[in-house]
Design a protein around this motif. Sequence first.
Motif: not given
Length: 403
Positions: A80, A129, A133
């Motif tokens: 990431v 995710w 984020l």
Amino acid sequence: MDSRRTDTLIAVGSLVAIVPATYANLSWTGPYERPLDPAGLALITIAALSLAFRRSAPLAAGIVAAACGVVYYAAHYPGVFAAAPALASIYTLAVLGRRGDAIWLALGLAVPVYGLMALSSDDPAAGNWMMLLSGWLVAMVVVGEVTRGRRAYLHAVEQRAEAQAERARAEAQRAEAMAQRAEAEAERAREAERSREEAALRRAGEERLWIAQELHDSLTHSISVVNVQAALAMELLERRPERVREALAAIRESGQEAMHELRATLGVLRQSEPEGAEAGLAGLPRLLSRAEGAGLRVAHTVAGDPYVLPPEVDRAAYRIAQEALTNVLRHAGAAAVTVAVAYDRAKVVLLVENDGEPGTPGPGMGLIGMRERAVAVGGCLTAGPGEHGGFTVRAELPSGAAA
């Protein structure tokens, strides 16, 4: 130049940190992610190095970093950390006060990535995710705004402190200037006091000299006449006693004249009008009459048209004639004296000649006093042996405006 060097070091540092972190994250990847190959490394490198322009061109650097991140996640590369340069650009835009650009850049990164994660059938953890984020995107905007506000506050505090320091310096300079002005005023006051004291001392000295000169000129002449008449009376007492009365009358007249002169001088000193006529050439016949009474043959001539002289010039001429006659009586041993006064437009000339012994009239202050009186009114005086014997005193005194 220093900020560009700092941004370049940050870009290099980000690249050095992201690549090892991505390789370390390979142990967490699943079968749906492709291995990190040179293309993935190139995307990470471009995104990281774009931070070298994060302050000179923050929006362009952010777009490049976000595009690299979107392509990186679309290619299913692992980890990431590829979005870290884009997050740094969003933070920079927020710190610079470009909040709208920061939000649009965050949306430009989040929407494609969220879409890819949502549409991907190979990523069962897409929701996790997306939450991670989203948190970082919001955090970068918020932290950037807080940092900008903090910097603005510190800058305002520094400006106020500088303004206060500048005002303090200005006040100190004004206080110093006021102190200097006060010192200058005090010095001027001390100088003025010294000048007043010096002027007072000078005036006192001048007044003492004037008093001494007036008393010398007025009393010496009368006392000299008295001495001459007393000697004559003693000589005539046995041989011609009938003339003793005339000598005593002359002595009495001279004493009265001396008293009159003394009262006039004291009257001037008391700032009041003196009794009797003011000393001037108008009193010259009286002086000549007294000289005749002392036994001198006196000749008196006037040339030109007499006019009124300024008081100081008139007094100086009278005193010079008086002192010259006194010197004749005391020192010259003369039998005859001639006093001539000549008037013209610019000056008056006084001439006193006798037929006595030539030479210096004695050790007193008579000649000095006459010369000082002439110079004091702008004239001149010469004294010395005459062309045909005897002694001559000649004074030229200006008249009118020339005085």
